[in-house]
Motif scaffolding. Structure first.
Motif, PDB file in Angstrom:
ATOM      1  N   GLY A 105       0.834  -1.189   0.000  1.00 43.22           N
ATOM      2  CA  GLY A 105       0.000   0.000   0.000  1.00 43.22           C
ATOM      3  C   GLY A 105       0.869   1.238   0.000  1.00 43.22           C
ATOM      4  O   GLY A 105       2.106   1.148  -0.038  1.00 43.22           O
ATOM      5  N   SER A 106       0.223   2.395   0.060  1.00 47.39           N
ATOM      6  CA  SER A 106       0.964   3.657   0.090  1.00 47.39           C
ATOM      7  C   SER A 106       1.485   3.987   1.483  1.00 47.39           C
ATOM      8  O   SER A 106       2.444   4.744   1.635  1.00 47.39           O
ATOM      9  CB  SER A 106       0.060   4.809  -0.376  1.00 47.39           C
ATOM     10  OG  SER A 106      -0.261   4.674  -1.741  1.00 47.39           O
ATOM     11  N   ALA A 127       1.734   7.393  -4.341  1.00 44.55           N
ATOM     12  CA  ALA A 127       0.983   6.481  -5.204  1.00 44.55           C
ATOM     13  C   ALA A 127       1.769   6.152  -6.472  1.00 44.55           C
ATOM     14  O   ALA A 127       1.810   4.996  -6.916  1.00 44.55           O
ATOM     15  CB  ALA A 127      -0.364   7.101  -5.561  1.00 44.55           C
ATOM     16  N   GLY A 176      -5.548   0.027   0.528  1.00 41.94           N
ATOM     17  CA  GLY A 176      -5.954   1.399   0.245  1.00 41.94           C
ATOM     18  C   GLY A 176      -7.426   1.568   0.575  1.00 41.94           C
ATOM     19  O   GLY A 176      -8.072   0.645   1.083  1.00 41.94           O
ATOM     20  N   PRO A 183      -6.469   3.597  -5.561  1.00 46.05           N
ATOM     21  CA  PRO A 183      -6.180   2.306  -4.925  1.00 46.05           C
ATOM     22  C   PRO A 183      -7.011   1.162  -5.497  1.00 46.05           C
ATOM     23  O   PRO A 183      -6.519   0.032  -5.619  1.00 46.05           O
ATOM     24  CB  PRO A 183      -6.527   2.555  -3.456  1.00 46.05           C
ATOM     25  CG  PRO A 183      -6.429   4.022  -3.272  1.00 46.05           C
ATOM     26  CD  PRO A 183      -6.853   4.619  -4.579  1.00 46.05           C
ATOM     27  N   LEU A 195      -8.456  -3.867   0.831  1.00 44.62           N
ATOM     28  CA  LEU A 195      -8.923  -2.493   0.943  1.00 44.62           C
ATOM     29  C   LEU A 195      -9.735  -2.300   2.220  1.00 44.62           C
ATOM     30  O   LEU A 195     -10.411  -3.210   2.682  1.00 44.62           O
ATOM     31  CB  LEU A 195      -9.787  -2.126  -0.264  1.00 44.62           C
ATOM     32  CG  LEU A 195      -9.102  -2.200  -1.638  1.00 44.62           C
ATOM     33  CD1 LEU A 195     -10.139  -2.105  -2.748  1.00 44.62           C
ATOM     34  CD2 LEU A 195      -8.070  -1.092  -1.787  1.00 44.62           C
TER      35      LEU A 195
END
Length: 287
Positions: A105-106, A127, A176, A183, A195
């Motif tokens: 993920g970010s 991102a 995300g 995402p 998510l």
């Protein structure tokens, strides 16, 4: 069929990798299908809380278990070198004989692993770095000559060997916020998603079946050509078990029917005895 995962912190008493290794082995004995470890530099950026490296802890779990799936949940790739992650992931895949899942993920820009060490904090930049890193990791995992010229990362031609035990490669689950476009589209390009539901302030409600069906339809519509000929993984949950176990079991049943393939229960950092007890009670399996 839905699988049942356990999410463990990498801070507090789990700041000792030996504790995480023990809990991972207990999870297999208790019948869990997977163990997923948080990836913080300073656990939830809570001052001087003890924190361990999740990759080292996962290596210890890998050599102490035989069946349970292992993964990160999630690794913020924008603060990692993708070629190093590619190497580490294959090593974990080997140690576990093909039981490693890479969760990415970010990350949280407020985490000390970003804010205290001058990492990139802008959401758009992180991102883009995440997308470049994923392309590099998948390219290196191919075992073929690979080069890459991105804005943030560059790779002169090289061949990474050995390849993973899992074929064609280690599965990637993308985290995300849902239904944020970036995402969600990123998750559709890989093997599954982890998510979280974007809540309104003060709302902490669970997913409902209609939301899961909407998520599944989105992923099926945007997947395109996938590198793996396997069903798309939808990994949800992430909260602790409620006091009403039958309510949770009923929720998991309807979510599984809607398309959830992994339900993950979080065990918060407490005393070692409390965490052992939570792990050893095993998953709330549905019929």
């Amino acid at each position: 069929m839905m699988r049942y995962g356990l999410s463990l912190p990498n801070g507090g008493v789990c700041g000792d990798a030996r504790v995480l290794a023990e809990l991972g082995c207990l999870a297999e004995a208790a019948g869990w299908d997977g163990v997923f470890v948080e990836d913080y530099i300073v656990h939830q950026s809570d001052g001087a809380v003890p924190t361990c490296d999740p990759w080292i802890a996962l290596a210890a779990i890998a050599v102490g278990t035989k069946q349970i799936w292992l993964g990160t949940s999630v690794t913020p790739l924008s603060r990692r070198r993708p070629w190093k992650v590619a190497r580490e992931a294959v090593a974990l895949d080997q140690l576990s004989n093909g039981r490693f899942i890479l969760g990415v993920g970010s990350g949280d820009a407020g985490e000390a692993g970003f804010s205290r060490v001058n990492e990139v904090r802008d959401a758009r930049e992180r991102a883009k770095m995440l997308d470049e890193a994923l392309e590099i990791i998948v390219g290196l995992w191919s075992g073929e000559p690979f080069s890459y010229q991105g804005h943030y990362f560059q790779v002169q031609e090289m061949t990474f060997l050995p390849t993973s035990v899992q074929k064609p490669r280690i599965p990637i689950l993308v985290g995300g916020g849902w239904p944020l476009k970036g995402p969600s589209l990123r998750a559709a390009r890989y093997d599954g998603c982890c998510l979280y539901k974007q809540h309104e302030p003060g709302d902490s409600s669970d997913w409902i079946p209609d939301e899961v069906r909407e998520l599944k339809a989105f992923m099926e519509a945007h997947r395109g050509e996938q590198p793996r000929n396997e069903p798309y993984e939808i990994k949800l949950g992430g909260r602790s078990r409620s006091a009403d176990w039958e309510h949770d079991r009923a929720l998991m049943k309807v979510l599984a029917e809607a398309g959830v393939t992994w339900w993950v229960e979080y065990v918060p950092a407490g005393s070692v005895e409390e965490m052992r007890e939570s792990v050893m009670r095993g998953p709330l399996r549905i019929e």
